[in-house]
Design an enzyme around this catalytic site. Structure first.
Site, PDB file in Angstrom:
ATOM      1  N   ASN A 237       3.377   1.372  17.877  1.00  0.00           N
ATOM      2  CA  ASN A 237       4.139   1.397  16.621  1.00  0.00           C
ATOM      3  C   ASN A 237       4.843   0.060  16.391  1.00  0.00           C
ATOM      4  OD1 ASN A 237       4.888   2.673  14.235  1.00  0.00           O
ATOM      5  ND2 ASN A 237       6.869   3.330  15.059  1.00  0.00           N
ATOM      6  N   HIS A 238       4.236  -0.999  16.895  1.00  0.00           N
ATOM      7  CA  HIS A 238       4.771  -2.355  16.738  1.00  0.00           C
ATOM      8  C   HIS A 238       3.581  -3.300  16.623  1.00  0.00           C
ATOM      9  CE1 HIS A 238       6.978  -6.058  17.416  1.00  0.00           C
ATOM     10  NE2 HIS A 238       8.127  -5.372  17.351  1.00  0.00           N
TER      11      HIS A 238
ATOM     12  N   SER B  27       9.319 -11.468  17.899  1.00  0.00           N
ATOM     13  CA  SER B  27       8.201 -11.210  16.986  1.00  0.00           C
ATOM     14  C   SER B  27       8.181 -12.210  15.832  1.00  0.00           C
ATOM     15  CB  SER B  27       8.287  -9.786  16.428  1.00  0.00           C
ATOM     16  OG  SER B  27       8.123  -8.840  17.447  1.00  0.00           O
TER      17      SER B  27
ATOM     18  N   HIS C 192       7.068 -25.981 -35.448  1.00  0.00           N
ATOM     19  CA  HIS C 192       7.684 -24.796 -36.048  1.00  0.00           C
ATOM     20  C   HIS C 192       6.668 -23.992 -36.860  1.00  0.00           C
ATOM     21  CE1 HIS C 192      11.630 -26.400 -34.948  1.00  0.00           C
ATOM     22  NE2 HIS C 192      11.225 -27.556 -35.443  1.00  0.00           N
TER      23      HIS C 192
ATOM     24  N   SER D   3     -15.439  -5.408 -30.207  1.00  0.00           N
ATOM     25  CA  SER D   3     -14.668  -4.263 -30.662  1.00  0.00           C
ATOM     26  C   SER D   3     -15.586  -3.060 -30.749  1.00  0.00           C
ATOM     27  CB  SER D   3     -14.048  -4.550 -32.038  1.00  0.00           C
ATOM     28  OG  SER D   3     -13.559  -3.363 -32.641  1.00  0.00           O
TER      29      SER D   3
ATOM     30  N   ASN E 138     -13.549 -11.741 -29.444  1.00  0.00           N
ATOM     31  CA  ASN E 138     -12.135 -11.848 -29.094  1.00  0.00           C
ATOM     32  C   ASN E 138     -11.872 -12.872 -27.986  1.00  0.00           C
ATOM     33  OD1 ASN E 138     -11.529  -9.780 -30.921  1.00  0.00           O
ATOM     34  ND2 ASN E 138     -11.902  -8.197 -29.378  1.00  0.00           N
TER      35      ASN E 138
ATOM     36  N   ASN F 182      -6.547 -12.250 -20.873  1.00  0.00           N
ATOM     37  CA  ASN F 182      -6.579 -11.832 -19.471  1.00  0.00           C
ATOM     38  C   ASN F 182      -5.751 -12.777 -18.613  1.00  0.00           C
ATOM     39  OD1 ASN F 182      -7.872 -12.121 -16.630  1.00  0.00           O
ATOM     40  ND2 ASN F 182      -8.618 -10.139 -17.311  1.00  0.00           N
TER      41      ASN F 182
ATOM     42  N   THR G   3       8.214  -6.279   4.486  1.00  0.00           N
ATOM     43  CA  THR G   3       7.300  -5.588   3.581  1.00  0.00           C
ATOM     44  C   THR G   3       7.006  -6.423   2.338  1.00  0.00           C
ATOM     45  OG1 THR G   3       6.872  -3.474   2.487  1.00  0.00           O
ATOM     46  CG2 THR G   3       9.129  -4.317   2.353  1.00  0.00           C
TER      47      THR G   3
ATOM     48  N   ARG H 162       4.256  -9.080   2.748  1.00  0.00           N
ATOM     49  CA  ARG H 162       2.881  -8.575   2.743  1.00  0.00           C
ATOM     50  C   ARG H 162       2.253  -8.638   1.355  1.00  0.00           C
ATOM     51  NH1 ARG H 162       1.418  -6.010   7.525  1.00  0.00           N
ATOM     52  NH2 ARG H 162       3.150  -5.634   8.969  1.00  0.00           N
TER      53      ARG H 162
END
Length: 471
Positions: free
Chosen positions: A101-102, A134, A182, A311, A319, A325, A357, A360
């Protein structure tokens, strides 16, 4: 009305593009694949193994009677554990972690397991992770993750965007274009000069990213070499640690030494790096929106792709999806990058776990940035300049020459130059003959009148073309 629950995937089901929680691991998996060797959990384990092995080999060369220098064969074997680290090795470490657990201790035990049937290494097994906390392993591993990601993925992807923009800036250096300060008609520029502005901004921002020193500390539980000096009080552990951190890979880590820390490296350099990437992304958001606007007013067309639909109901549409994106993903990247840069330098007393955390997710932040750079590259390569539309817009805007005329008038002391041009042009549709009539009435040298009469909106671009080619 209750919604129908989605079908649950059986435990242990292989991740697929449509079952992934994150689009980076699903829809966009192929585009961010180059980041995985560095920023995945497997990449993190790999870097931890690299750090542990580098520390172990360096200890063997430190001159301690209890740990003699390793043989060439042992060194080759150890470096091979790093070079040939595989997904199977990562799974073996995860299996050990189920018991410990480490995660760092699991790496230590895995390395020791690789010493079996090798007496030379078995005798020295307790020098694996010797005097380390660690975070000595983690902080240097994070720096190595960032090093590889920056050098091999992030900067090359950004460089490709800069190179394309520079190519376009040079090719369109002489194409006159109406400016719109403008949103209103303003002194002309050239298409290439507007792209060159972005090239220069991005080049500066790129150097900021590349120039951030990646730091590593290996100084024990609270940064004071306590355990190290308990074992060998007369040894210069700080100099030794610096050597391991700064020696080039593979025998060292090729990072910059951090001499002062609590249990964790303070992460200020990370904040600097993430801020530099975020600032770069902000420039690219600016670019994405401008290109989107130029596509909207018809300055740029987009190359058609067979079978592509713009579309679901309007068949005519093409587009600017790549720029949309890019803008969206740059925003996502910056949200994460700014959280990282604001959170990571803060730790309660000598250590809390809130950074662990969060760290990560470095790959997630970089992933959205790289995804956006890819989208920009695709979008820029689709663009085709509509010179007719650009020229027509410019030719319908003779009022922009008011600046030139009133400035020449000022040169020759004509009183009220600005006000006279304002009366003729402000808020009006201005024709060439309106300006020419005013010019002919001016009390300025005839040669100057002829020069102004020969001027058109398309010729009034100053040094724009020269500046564009210089970018």
């Amino acid at each position: 009305m209750r919604s129908t629950p989605a079908p649950a995937a059986p435990a242990g089901t292989e991740l697929s593009p449509i079952s992934a929680l994150s689009p980076l691991d699903g829809r966009y998996a192929n585009r961010v694949a180059p980041l995985r060797p560095f920023m995945s959990e497997l990449g993190y384990m790999h870097r931890r193994v690299q750090v542990e092995i580098a520390w172990f080999i360096a200890l063997s060369d430190a001159g301690f009677a209890e740990f003699k220098p390793l043989s060439p064969g042992a060194r080759t074997y150890l470096l091979g554990l790093v070079k040939n680290f595989s997904e199977e090795d990562g799974e073996a470490i995860k299996a050990i972690e189920k018991t410990t657990n480490h995660d760092v201790k699991a790496v230590e035990y895995w390395i020791k397991s690789k010493f079996e049937a090798r007496p030379e290494l078995e005798r020295a097994a307790e020098f694996v992770h010797f005097a380390c906390t660690s975070e000595d392993i983690n902080n240097t591993s994070h720096a190595l993750q960032l090093k590889g990601s920056r050098e091999q993925v992030l900067l090359p992807a950004l460089d490709a965007v800069i190179a394309k923009l520079r190519e376009m800036a040079h090719a369109m250096a002489d194409v006159p274009m109406l400016s719109r300060t403008h949103g209103q008609t303003a002194s002309p520029t050239t298409v290439g000069k507007e792209l060159a502005n972005v090239v220069v901004r991005l080049s500066t921002a790129r150097e900021r990213i590349a120039g951030v020193k990646l730091l590593g500390k290996m100084n024990g539980a609270v940064g004071n070499y306590n355990a190290h000096l308990a074992a060998w009080p007369d040894f210069d552990w700080e100099a030794f640690s610096r050597k391991v951190v700064e020696t080039a890979e593979p025998l060292g880590l090729g990072l910059s030494f951090q001499p002062y820390s609590i249990q964790i490296e303070p992460h200020d350099y990370m904040a600097e790096l993430f801020d530099a990437v975020a600032r770069t992304n902000t420039i690219l958001i600016d670019l994405s929106r401008d290109i989107w606007g130029y596509v909207s007013v018809g300055y740029f067309k987009q190359k058609l792709k067979a079978g592509e639909i713009g579309s679901s109901t309007m068949p005519h549409k093409v587009n600017p999806i790549d720029f949309e994106n890019a803008e969206g993903n740059l925003g996502l990247a910056n949200a994460l990058l700014r959280h990282l840069s604001e959170k990571l330098p803060i730790s309660r007393w000598q250590r809390d776990l809130t950074d662990s955390t969060v760290l990560r997710n470095m790959g997630v932040a970089f992933g959205y940035a790289v995804l956006a750079y890819h989208a920009l590259g695709v979008g820029l390569n689709k663009l085709e300049l509509n010179e007719e539309a650009v020229a027509a817009d410019l030719d319908a805007s003779w009022e922009v020459l008011a600046e030139a005329i009133q400035t020449v008038m000022r040169r020759y002391g004509v009183q009220g130059a600005y006000e006279k041009l304002k009366e003729v042009t402000r808020g009006k549709t201005v024709r060439a003959e309106d300006l020419h009539g005013l010019v002919r009435s001016l009390e300025i040298p005839d040669a100057e009148k002829d020069r102004l009469l020969a001027m058109t909106p398309a010729s009034y671009t100053g040094k724009a073309a020269e500046l564009a080619r210089r970018s």
